[in-house]
Design a protein around this motif. Structure first.
Motif, short mmCIF file in Angstrom:
data_model
loop_
_atom_site.label_atom_id
_atom_site.label_comp_id
_atom_site.label_asym_id
_atom_site.label_seq_id
_atom_site.Cartn_x
_atom_site.Cartn_y
_atom_site.Cartn_z
N ASP A 129 0.85 -1.19 0.00
CA ASP A 129 0.00 0.00 0.00
C ASP A 129 0.89 1.25 0.00
OD1 ASP A 129 -2.21 1.68 0.09
OD2 ASP A 129 -2.44 1.51 2.27
N ASN A 131 1.94 4.64 -1.99
CA ASN A 131 1.56 5.60 -3.02
C ASN A 131 2.80 6.24 -3.63
OD1 ASN A 131 -1.45 5.69 -2.75
ND2 ASN A 131 -0.92 6.28 -0.65
N THR A 133 4.01 8.97 -7.17
CA THR A 133 3.54 9.85 -8.25
C THR A 133 4.71 10.34 -9.10
OG1 THR A 133 3.71 11.81 -6.84
CG2 THR A 133 1.56 10.72 -6.94
N GLN A 143 0.22 8.29 -11.31
CA GLN A 143 0.08 8.00 -9.88
C GLN A 143 -0.32 6.55 -9.72
OE1 GLN A 143 -2.81 10.56 -8.01
NE2 GLN A 143 -4.07 10.67 -9.85
N ASN A 145 -0.23 2.89 -6.84
CA ASN A 145 -0.14 2.32 -5.51
C ASN A 145 0.31 0.87 -5.68
OD1 ASN A 145 -1.33 0.70 -3.11
ND2 ASN A 145 -1.44 2.83 -2.42
N SER A 146 1.20 0.44 -4.82
CA SER A 146 1.74 -0.91 -4.97
C SER A 146 0.67 -1.99 -4.87
CB SER A 146 2.85 -1.15 -3.95
OG SER A 146 2.38 -0.92 -2.63
N SER A 147 -0.50 -1.65 -4.30
CA SER A 147 -1.61 -2.61 -4.25
C SER A 147 -2.12 -2.97 -5.64
CB SER A 147 -2.76 -2.06 -3.41
OG SER A 147 -3.34 -0.92 -4.04
N GLN A 148 -1.83 -2.10 -6.63
CA GLN A 148 -2.30 -2.32 -8.00
C GLN A 148 -1.40 -3.26 -8.80
OE1 GLN A 148 -2.06 1.81 -9.06
NE2 GLN A 148 -4.20 2.23 -8.53
N GLU A 194 4.90 8.66 -1.35
CA GLU A 194 4.14 9.21 -0.23
C GLU A 194 4.47 10.70 -0.01
OE1 GLU A 194 1.77 7.69 0.98
OE2 GLU A 194 2.14 5.53 0.82
#
Length: 204
Positions: A129, A131, A133, A143, A145-148, A194
């Motif tokens: 999780d 972030n 950019t 942008q 997020n590592s969750s993606q 972040e």
């Protein structure tokens, strides 16, 4: 050291380039000569008229490893960074149409930018999780997020280690989210994790 890159690791990015969603990680390499020297601008190469930025989270390997199981992969890194994988998109498209390797489009001198500062994994509550950019001329263009990620960091390390021995200092580029685009002379790129600025790069 070697630079190991994972392609098509974000479904939205694969879709924007009209690539099929992969069934296993797409792996390619960059030589150490692709690293852009610290504090130097990125100079658009003469052989391309369409170089694209691709911002990515990075992992730096800190232990020698081979055939690493996913449950042990976290032991092989302790720092997260951010980087730019510059791609000569016109040349890449030409090579792909001919079924040829991508190295000329992905691995040329200066095509890999690595943040000057690395962040400890202990700085993050959850590595899945994070972030990040990329701003181009003060406008956010990418942008993510590592969750993606289709394959998370530990899965990538395990997969890659089945083929290549990982050595101390090796860097893994974990893939880029959607929003890749052309860079032009006088552009300024700022990459953040972040909201912490880790890359500030001029394009020439």
């Amino acid at each position: 050291m070697k630079i190991i890159c994972i392609g098509r690791n974000y479904a939205d990015h694969a879709a924007e380039l009209k690539n099929e969603k992969p069934t296993e990680p797409v792996v390619f390499m960059k030589p150490d000569s692709a690293l852009l020297s610290k504090k130097q601008p990125f100079v658009i190469p003469e052989f391309s008229e369409d170089v694209h930025h691709e911002v990515e989270l990075l992992v730096r390997i800190n232990r020698l490893g081979k055939h690493i199981q996913p449950k042990f992969a976290h032991k092989y890194y302790d720092q997260i960074g951010i980087g730019l994988d510059f791609t000569a998109r016109d040349l890449q498209s030409e090579l792909k149409e001919k079924g040829l390797p991508w190295e000329k489009a992905k691995s040329f001198d200066g095509a890999a930018v690595v943040s000057n500062q690395w962040l400890s994994v202990s700085d993050f509550e959850n590595l899945n999780d994070i972030n990040f950019t990329l701003e181009k001329n003060n406008e956010i263009v990418q942008q993510g997020n590592s969750s993606q990620m289709l394959w998370k960091i530990d899965e990538i390390i395990s997969y890659v280690s089945q083929y290549f021995t990982l050595k101390i200092g090796d860097i893994i580029f974990t893939g880029t989210p959607k929003g890749v685009g052309q860079v032009k002379p006088d552009d300024k790129l700022i990459a953040k994790i972040e909201n912490k600025e880790l890359i500030n790069l001029n394009i020439k």
